[in-house]
Design an enzyme around this catalytic site. Structure first.
Site, PDB file in Angstrom:
ATOM      1  N   LYS A 111       0.949  -1.091  -0.258  1.00 30.21           N
ATOM      2  CA  LYS A 111       0.308   0.481  -0.113  1.00 30.21           C
ATOM      3  C   LYS A 111       0.799   1.206   0.029  1.00 30.21           C
ATOM      4  O   LYS A 111       0.067   2.553   0.836  1.00 30.21           O
ATOM      5  CB  LYS A 111      -0.617   0.037   0.635  1.00 30.21           C
TER       6      LYS A 111
ATOM      7  N   SER B  94      -4.439   3.324   4.233  1.00 34.93           N
ATOM      8  CA  SER B  94      -5.127   2.428   2.571  1.00 34.93           C
ATOM      9  C   SER B  94      -4.908   0.582   3.128  1.00 34.93           C
ATOM     10  O   SER B  94      -5.686  -0.364   1.964  1.00 34.93           O
ATOM     11  CB  SER B  94      -3.715   2.343   1.831  1.00 34.93           C
TER      12      SER B  94
ATOM     13  N   HIS C  97       7.547  -7.615  -2.077  1.00 38.10           N
ATOM     14  CA  HIS C  97       7.031  -6.566  -0.936  1.00 38.10           C
ATOM     15  C   HIS C  97       7.209  -7.864   0.204  1.00 38.10           C
ATOM     16  O   HIS C  97       7.652  -7.027   1.150  1.00 38.10           O
ATOM     17  CB  HIS C  97       5.091  -7.188  -1.103  1.00 38.10           C
TER      18      HIS C  97
HETATM   19  P1  A3P Z   1      -5.179   4.910  -1.031  1.00 39.46           P
HETATM   20  O1  A3P Z   1      -5.406   3.653  -0.131  1.00 39.46           O
HETATM   21  O2  A3P Z   1      -5.022   5.783   0.107  1.00 39.46           O
HETATM   22  O3  A3P Z   1      -5.463   5.449  -1.591  1.00 39.46           O
HETATM   23  P2  A3P Z   1      -0.107  -0.383  -3.465  1.00 39.46           P
HETATM   24  O4  A3P Z   1      -0.867  -0.181  -4.426  1.00 39.46           O
HETATM   25  O5  A3P Z   1       0.871  -0.485  -3.138  1.00 39.46           O
HETATM   26  O6  A3P Z   1      -0.948  -1.777  -2.908  1.00 39.46           O
HETATM   27  O7  A3P Z   1      -0.602   1.344  -2.666  1.00 39.46           O
HETATM   28  C1  A3P Z   1      -1.534   1.519  -3.312  1.00 39.46           C
HETATM   29  C2  A3P Z   1      -1.977   3.046  -3.102  1.00 39.46           C
HETATM   30  O8  A3P Z   1      -1.415   4.084  -3.675  1.00 39.46           O
HETATM   31  C3  A3P Z   1      -3.438   3.079  -2.531  1.00 39.46           C
HETATM   32  O9  A3P Z   1      -3.905   4.523  -1.160  1.00 39.46           O
HETATM   33  C4  A3P Z   1      -3.386   4.182  -4.156  1.00 39.46           C
HETATM   34  O10 A3P Z   1      -4.796   4.971  -4.211  1.00 39.46           O
HETATM   35  C5  A3P Z   1      -2.771   4.968  -4.671  1.00 39.46           C
HETATM   36  N1  A3P Z   1      -2.626   5.531  -6.173  1.00 39.46           N
HETATM   37  C6  A3P Z   1      -2.095   3.942  -6.546  1.00 39.46           C
HETATM   38  N2  A3P Z   1      -2.377   5.041  -7.695  1.00 39.46           N
HETATM   39  C7  A3P Z   1      -2.119   6.373  -7.624  1.00 39.46           C
HETATM   40  C8  A3P Z   1      -1.801   7.070  -8.353  1.00 39.46           C
HETATM   41  N3  A3P Z   1      -1.052   7.190 -10.090  1.00 39.46           N
HETATM   42  N4  A3P Z   1      -1.244   8.622  -8.065  1.00 39.46           N
HETATM   43  C9  A3P Z   1      -1.495   8.583  -5.899  1.00 39.46           C
HETATM   44  N5  A3P Z   1      -1.824   7.781  -5.691  1.00 39.46           N
HETATM   45  C10 A3P Z   1      -1.707   6.151  -6.694  1.00 39.46           C
END
Ligand code: A3P
Length: 282
Positions: A28, A108, A81
């Site tokens: 996340k 998240s 991860h």
């Molecule tokens: P949130 O749940 O706070 O919105 P991962 O890919 O490691 O699982 O991380 C997911 C987090 O990255 C989520 O956070 C998601 O919304 C955010 N995220 C994914 N794409 C993004 C983007 N283009 N810009 C900003 N945040 C992004």
């Protein structure tokens, strides 16, 4: 986490090779975003076509296993991860590590865990329930700080690019350029063409990625929780109780005393304490 056990085990045994490029994160922390940026850097600024799954293009080592990854054409791009000690290492491999502040990370992670109903028995779980698991390190991939600290210690190594999610949000262009430079001249020279950089910034913007995610993931019906959810810095303020905030500050300070990880998010702990200023913290 729902990965096939044999793939997970085989992923642990992957032998990193010279030229491999790893995207390493605690869950996340901006993994999917980084995967898309890196994929577009590889593809001359073209976005991931609809119907393609980024986790097949830049596969998750623990999900697909070592044979799948070893069979990728070089240079390989691999997501993991795994904690530092278990991440396959080669001195001529490169590692992009993205860190995110733990307050937003746990929020998240909570929505992720609650939403993946086929993977976790947590559909009815509350943030308070998840917070207890997180602060005790009893979540997928273990303790947040134990993941971060060893990578932070390597942040200045030549084959490590250490960025924060917050820096990426604040100045995505700078982050894209840094990633390209780090990966090598064949990537950074792409960015000299203005449309390549602009394309990457456009297609990896939160708005574009959230709009397209259902089309990318249409073949993965299990994945009910959106990976692209809110994309904000500071969403923790809508979720934490005073007690939770102070306990996480406390844990953060314990790790920071030995490592200075607090410097990654200047002012964050002060902001938390200011918001919960009435709490008598001793
Ligand atoms: P949130 O749940 O706070 O919105 P991962 O890919 O490691 O699982 O991380 C997911 C987090 O990255 C989520 O956070 C998601 O919304 C955010 N995220 C994914 N794409 C993004 C983007 N283009 N810009 C900003 N945040 C992004």
């Amino acid at each position: 986490m729902g990965f096939p056990a044999d793939c997970f085990e085989s992923g642990l045994g992957y032998q990193a090779q010279a030229g491999d490029n790893f995207i390493v994160t605690y869950p996340k922390c901006g993994t999917t975003w980084t995967q898309h940026i890196v994929w577009m850097l590889q593809q001359n600024g073209q976005p991931l076509p609809v119907g393609k799954d980024i986790n097949r293009e830049i596969p998750h080592l623990e999900q697909v296993g070592s044979e799948f990854v070893a069979a990728l054409p070089a240079p390989r791009f691999i997501k993991t991860h795994l904690p530092h000690a278990l991440t396959p290492y080669h001195p001529e491999a490169k590692y992009i590590y993205i860190a995110r502040n733990p307050f937003d990370c746990v929020v998240s992670f909570y929505y992720h865990t609650q939403g993946f109903v086929k993977h976790y028995d947590f559909a009815e779980g509350t943030f308070a329930d998840f917070f207890e698991c997180f602060i005790n390190g009893e979540v997928d991939f273990g303790d947040y700080f134990e993941h971060l600290v060893p990578w932070y210690a390597c942040k200045d190594n030549a084959n490590v690019l250490f960025l924060t999610y917050e820096d990426m949000v604040e100045n995505t262009q700078r982050a894209v350029i840094e990633m390209a430079k780090f990966l090598g001249t064949q990537y950074s020279k792409q960015l000299k063409k203005l449309d390549v950089l602009n394309n990457i910034l456009h297609h990896t913007s939160f708005a574009q990625m959230s709009q397209k995610q259902s089309r990318w993931s249409s073949k993965r019906p299990n994945y009910a929780a959106p990976f692209i959810r809110k994309g904000k810095v500071g969403d923790w303020q809508n979720h934490f109780s005073q007690e939770q905030a102070m306990r996480l500050v406390d844990k953060f300070r314990v790790y920071s005393a030995q490592t200075n990880i607090e410097k990654l998010w200047p002012g964050l702990l002060d902001d938390v304490e200011k918001k919960y200023g009435e709490f008598c913290w001793q």
